[in-house]
Scaffold this motif. Structure first.
Motif, PDB file in Angstrom:
ATOM      1  N   ASP A 281       0.927  -1.325  -0.096  1.00 39.35           N
ATOM      2  CA  ASP A 281       0.065  -0.010  -0.034  1.00 39.35           C
ATOM      3  C   ASP A 281       0.807   1.320  -0.059  1.00 39.35           C
ATOM      4  OD1 ASP A 281      -2.366  -1.427  -0.066  1.00 39.35           O
ATOM      5  OD2 ASP A 281      -2.543  -1.365   2.036  1.00 39.35           O
ATOM      6  N   HIS A 282       1.969   1.258   0.603  1.00 39.38           N
ATOM      7  CA  HIS A 282       2.818   2.506   0.893  1.00 39.38           C
ATOM      8  C   HIS A 282       3.364   2.630  -0.588  1.00 39.38           C
ATOM      9  CE1 HIS A 282       5.406   5.392   2.634  1.00 39.38           C
ATOM     10  NE2 HIS A 282       6.461   4.749   2.272  1.00 39.38           N
ATOM     11  N   ILE A 283       4.017   1.444  -1.267  1.00 42.18           N
ATOM     12  CA  ILE A 283       4.491   1.640  -2.724  1.00 42.18           C
ATOM     13  C   ILE A 283       3.478   2.453  -3.545  1.00 42.18           C
ATOM     14  CG2 ILE A 283       5.223   0.395  -4.772  1.00 42.18           C
ATOM     15  CD1 ILE A 283       6.647  -1.541  -2.740  1.00 42.18           C
TER      16      ILE A 283
ATOM     17  N   THR B 242       1.192   6.499  -6.862  1.00 46.20           N
ATOM     18  CA  THR B 242       0.330   7.679  -7.147  1.00 46.20           C
ATOM     19  C   THR B 242       0.720   9.235  -6.947  1.00 46.20           C
ATOM     20  OG1 THR B 242      -1.243   5.918  -6.180  1.00 46.20           O
ATOM     21  CG2 THR B 242      -2.047   8.346  -6.391  1.00 46.20           C
ATOM     22  N   LYS B 243       1.415   9.416  -5.971  1.00 44.61           N
ATOM     23  CA  LYS B 243       2.058  10.774  -6.045  1.00 44.61           C
ATOM     24  C   LYS B 243       3.087  11.002  -6.950  1.00 44.61           C
ATOM     25  CE  LYS B 243       1.828  11.924  -1.143  1.00 44.61           C
ATOM     26  NZ  LYS B 243       2.594  12.377   0.259  1.00 44.61           N
TER      27      LYS B 243
ATOM     28  N   GLY C  26      12.906   9.243  -3.921  1.00 45.33           N
ATOM     29  CA  GLY C  26      14.117   8.401  -3.443  1.00 45.33           C
ATOM     30  C   GLY C  26      13.679   7.235  -2.939  1.00 45.33           C
ATOM     31  N   GLU C  27      12.771   7.432  -1.947  1.00 42.21           N
ATOM     32  CA  GLU C  27      12.052   6.181  -1.172  1.00 42.21           C
ATOM     33  C   GLU C  27      11.617   5.222  -2.199  1.00 42.21           C
ATOM     34  OE1 GLU C  27       9.038   5.048   2.524  1.00 42.21           O
ATOM     35  OE2 GLU C  27       9.073   7.169   1.621  1.00 42.21           O
ATOM     36  N   LEU C  28      10.783   5.615  -3.118  1.00 35.15           N
ATOM     37  CA  LEU C  28      10.230   4.999  -4.038  1.00 35.15           C
ATOM     38  C   LEU C  28      11.254   4.064  -4.503  1.00 35.15           C
ATOM     39  CD1 LEU C  28       7.693   3.686  -5.520  1.00 35.15           C
ATOM     40  CD2 LEU C  28       7.705   5.668  -6.977  1.00 35.15           C
TER      41      LEU C  28
END
Length: 72
Positions: A3-5, A10-11, A23-25
């Protein structure tokens, strides 16, 4: 985690992701090659502004989503 991915994806697609979120993605996708390969198809389709819109765009998007679901 999935869900976080998707939230980060989406963002990114809405051009609302911060540099930190991008960067996190990128980091999360490097850790998960299956998700990376699936989402690469989506990103390539989404970012391809050079091609003219086609009447069957919704069918192309449906195929991408089916490929993503298949690779889970």
């Amino acid at each position: 985690m999935e869900d976080h991915i998707w939230m980060l994806v989406t963002k990114k697609m809405a051009n609302e992701a911060t540099g930190e979120e991008l960067g996190e993605l990128e980091s999360l996708l490097k850790q998960n090659p299956i998700a990376y390969n699936s989402l690469k198809l989506l990103f390539d389709w989404w970012d391809n502004e050079d091609e003219p819109a086609e009447d069957n765009t919704h069918l192309q998007f449906k195929k991408i989503l089916e490929r993503i679901s298949y690779k889970k």
